[in-house]
Design an enzyme around this catalytic site. Sequence first.
Site, PDB file in Angstrom:
ATOM      1  N   GLU A  99      -6.212   5.124   2.821  1.00  0.00           N
ATOM      2  CA  GLU A  99      -6.301   3.680   2.568  1.00  0.00           C
ATOM      3  C   GLU A  99      -6.071   2.934   3.872  1.00  0.00           C
ATOM      4  O   GLU A  99      -5.435   3.445   4.787  1.00  0.00           O
ATOM      5  CB  GLU A  99      -5.204   3.246   1.575  1.00  0.00           C
ATOM      6  CG  GLU A  99      -5.422   3.719   0.165  1.00  0.00           C
ATOM      7  CD  GLU A  99      -4.163   3.554  -0.678  1.00  0.00           C
ATOM      8  OE1 GLU A  99      -3.102   3.226  -0.123  1.00  0.00           O
ATOM      9  OE2 GLU A  99      -4.260   3.782  -1.895  1.00  0.00           O
ATOM     10  N   LYS A 119      -4.249   0.593   6.361  1.00  0.00           N
ATOM     11  CA  LYS A 119      -2.856   0.183   6.559  1.00  0.00           C
ATOM     12  C   LYS A 119      -2.880  -1.251   7.063  1.00  0.00           C
ATOM     13  O   LYS A 119      -3.127  -1.508   8.233  1.00  0.00           O
ATOM     14  CB  LYS A 119      -2.156   1.097   7.566  1.00  0.00           C
ATOM     15  CG  LYS A 119      -0.676   0.799   7.668  1.00  0.00           C
ATOM     16  CD  LYS A 119       0.032   1.647   8.696  1.00  0.00           C
ATOM     17  CE  LYS A 119       1.542   1.426   8.612  1.00  0.00           C
ATOM     18  NZ  LYS A 119       1.930   0.012   8.623  1.00  0.00           N
ATOM     19  N   LYS A 147       1.048   8.043   7.943  1.00  0.00           N
ATOM     20  CA  LYS A 147       0.365   6.888   8.521  1.00  0.00           C
ATOM     21  C   LYS A 147      -0.259   7.298   9.842  1.00  0.00           C
ATOM     22  O   LYS A 147       0.374   7.948  10.666  1.00  0.00           O
ATOM     23  CB  LYS A 147       1.305   5.692   8.692  1.00  0.00           C
ATOM     24  CG  LYS A 147       2.533   5.913   9.513  1.00  0.00           C
ATOM     25  CD  LYS A 147       3.277   4.575   9.653  1.00  0.00           C
ATOM     26  CE  LYS A 147       4.722   4.789  10.074  1.00  0.00           C
ATOM     27  NZ  LYS A 147       5.502   3.535  10.120  1.00  0.00           N
TER      28      LYS A 147
END
Length: 891
Positions: free
Chosen positions: A544, A546, A721
Amino acid sequence: MSQSKRYIQTTLFGGKIDSTPKRAKILDPKVESHKRNGSDPSDWLQDLENAARKNGGNATPSGIEPACQDEEKSSVAEKHVEQLLMADDLVGDDLVGDGAHQFGHVSILDEHFNPALETCDDWQAFTGSDNKKHYIDDQYLFSRLADAWYAIESLKNSGSGSKKKSWMILGNCFRSILYHCPSQLLYALYLSMQKLGPTYFGIETGIGENTLLKITCELYSRSINQVKELLKKSGDLGTIAYESKIGMTTLYKPPRLTLEYVFKQMLEIANHQGQNSQLRRREGLKRLLVPAIDQEPKYIIRFFQKQLRIGVKTPTIIQALTHAFLLSKPLHQNRQGSFVENEDFNTAVQDLTHTGVTPLVLSYISSHLKFKCYSTKHRSLFDHQECDDTKDATGNNKVRDGDKILDGEDRKTEDCKTEDCRTEDCKTEDCKTEDRKTEDCKTEDCKTEDCKTEDCKTEEPENRFPVEGKTEQEKWEICIRECYSRLPNLGVVVFYLMHGLTREQLHERCQLSPGIPVAPMLAKPTKSYTTVLNNMEGLEFRAEFKYDGERLQIHKDDHNNVSLFSRNMERLDQKYPDVRDRVINNLKCNDCILDSEVVAINPATGKIEPFQVLSTRKRKDVDAESIDVQVCLFVFDCLRCNGKSLVDLELYKRLEQLEKCFNPVSNEMEFARGQNCSDQSELEVLMDEAIQKQTEGLMIKVLKGSKARYEPSKRTVNWLKLKKDYLDSLGDSLDLVVIGAFYGKGKRSGAYGSFLMAIYDNEEYYSITKVATGFSEQDLQNIYQDLQTHVCDQKPYYYNTRIQPDVWFSPQQVWEIRAADLSLSPVHTAAINKMNTDNKGIALRFPRFIRVREDKQTEQATKPSQVVEMYYAQFNNNQEILEDDTEDFLI
DNA sequence: CTTGCCTGCCC
DNA sequence: ATTCTGC
DNA sequence: GCAGAATGGGCAGGCAAG
């Protein structure tokens, strides 16, 4: 014998009863340090251990047969649990002293510590009081906690096993409190966490480094410069206070500090507002520091620095708490409604549940265990549902639900606020029954019923309480940590523990509920696509965007009450009234908890704005009609929906539920952009898109299987991340000149803690950032040595900066510094005259040291033109040049 | 009433 | 936030 | 791999000083 609750041992270690029991000698650090008065304070730890050994600690006199000692090593905790049961008045001194035999040690530092062997004399006799005020029952000396902290601090870096010893010592301290003054336990817990209540109550002390500095000067009669000089060496204001106090002779002996006094005093400091509040805060602080002796002033100061520096943070506190309740387990206590017997508790809770008492209100009952201590402003500390923002008559304090609940006949119980609460016991019975009847339920039904039948229950329950290879301590640790993450209110968790709940019961009662924040799940930084793929090998995963905004946890209950929480579980309701309205309009579910990111957005173009724009938003008293910074919400997870906790479901199931939860509205409330991926090329494509859309990069999450659960407060490889600036090819890297430095604190004391960096512009140097991370300890040592020869007496005239470091250097070294972004700065002056930006220079966001550029001269450092170029490049992407937006932003 | 310092909290 | 380090 | 402790830029809000 004091009237406080007593535990006795009913069964023993299988060892023979010692026919010649004896009281353990009073062994307290205070005794020792008072005697020696001024000698090396670190000695008492050793003294204590020696003394304990001498007094039969490890030998047989305490009643432990040598044969048992092997077993002890493996499972001391388990044994203790069975041994220490709670009793009422049936037994007194004689049973502990004679009838039963003595087990364990009186030293908190000992693995076999047994609070039952402590007598009140142990911590009261040596108080040297001329004023007995603080020494009555149910008061516990702060110094005992401070000494435990000191013992732990002394252990740091002492090698293997020191971690376990840390929580053991702290846990033993908690046991002592639990045994002698259970009402004081919560104070000790919060003080150990450098907090005055759950995060979401938003209590601030309003005292920081500068105030502490001034106070230190005033209190110990030193000039600011003197103290600053001392700070260079010790790097710790707490130590300075400690040493100053040692050298001082006081005219009279003030009363000793107790946990309750310290805590209340700190809360009072936090409560000051308005004119002269800073003065009153400083006075309050003095009331704490003047009576403080030995280790106390050091830790009081460090408390306000929010840095105890003893190697203990919340996870360790949880371990210690676990230790405490495992070894000193309250099972039975009829008096004054304090403890309810195990079986009774279930019926009691059932009872309460039917009358609508939620765990939130149960926490009020815990206040009848004399966990009440909060003054007016924070009176409703134990009520989770406080969320009403209306002002009261004075216009100062918020009236919260908790106050309303108590506004009836029950008010009197809470009215003791700043007064002494000690004598309030008599009322507890009444109040408790009153409370039950007057409460009305909101959300309780779903909590007890639904979750039992949910899939979350059936899904690998053994995963949550893994039995294999785990000790009892570890199993409880996991359980309590998890419960605290889901219901981050220690008062409530401790309340449950006091009632001797099983793990399953505890877990069942600590479910998520709307209005109470959940500690958000965090992601691990990852440096390359390869690492991502390695971590996700064999797993289905999803990537997705960030978004570069603010984490926002959205709660809605079935009465359309909306609460918003930040990443750190602070309330954000006031800051986002517009979000609140949107949530009510767009959500399709009855109640829910969503995880999302708010991002500043240009509503006209739909373009995402930089974080710096979002951060200019007002935070208080925001009028939904006149908002200057518009935001869009990007929702990416659903933790609870229609009464069901979803955290134990796999991500893909939660996302399915999320889709049913709300109608996305473009530029207002959308799903976070993302898609399932399986290889690097897919990730790269998405990353390109993410960069183009001005986001920070990607979040990569496990979609299916046991690793796809939402694990509150955890930072695991299940969420990664991948930020663009982590990737070598994408981040901004600059070559900067060291022009100054600041002395380090704590573990950096004796060296520099951070450095002032500059760019070179035509014979002049302009500061662009400070940097403090990326150095190994060795680097810092080397740098300190290397730079000694370059120290200047004064700020060179060709340095242009608004920052005043502790030392200036002549321009010599060039370092490579990496950063995530560039921002407009009120303090840094880089490129200040190259831009039309209202007297602002450029600074780096998230700067870190990469390496020394031995090959570069200072004149070869990064130039303003390059910085300006980098700055503007951020707002451009491959598709279009956004001159207009950039101009808007600059103005 | 304006300015500047301090704190806490976002990242 | 980022980064390093002891366990 | 976790937990802890070093430290970054920069904003609003609150109070104090001018």
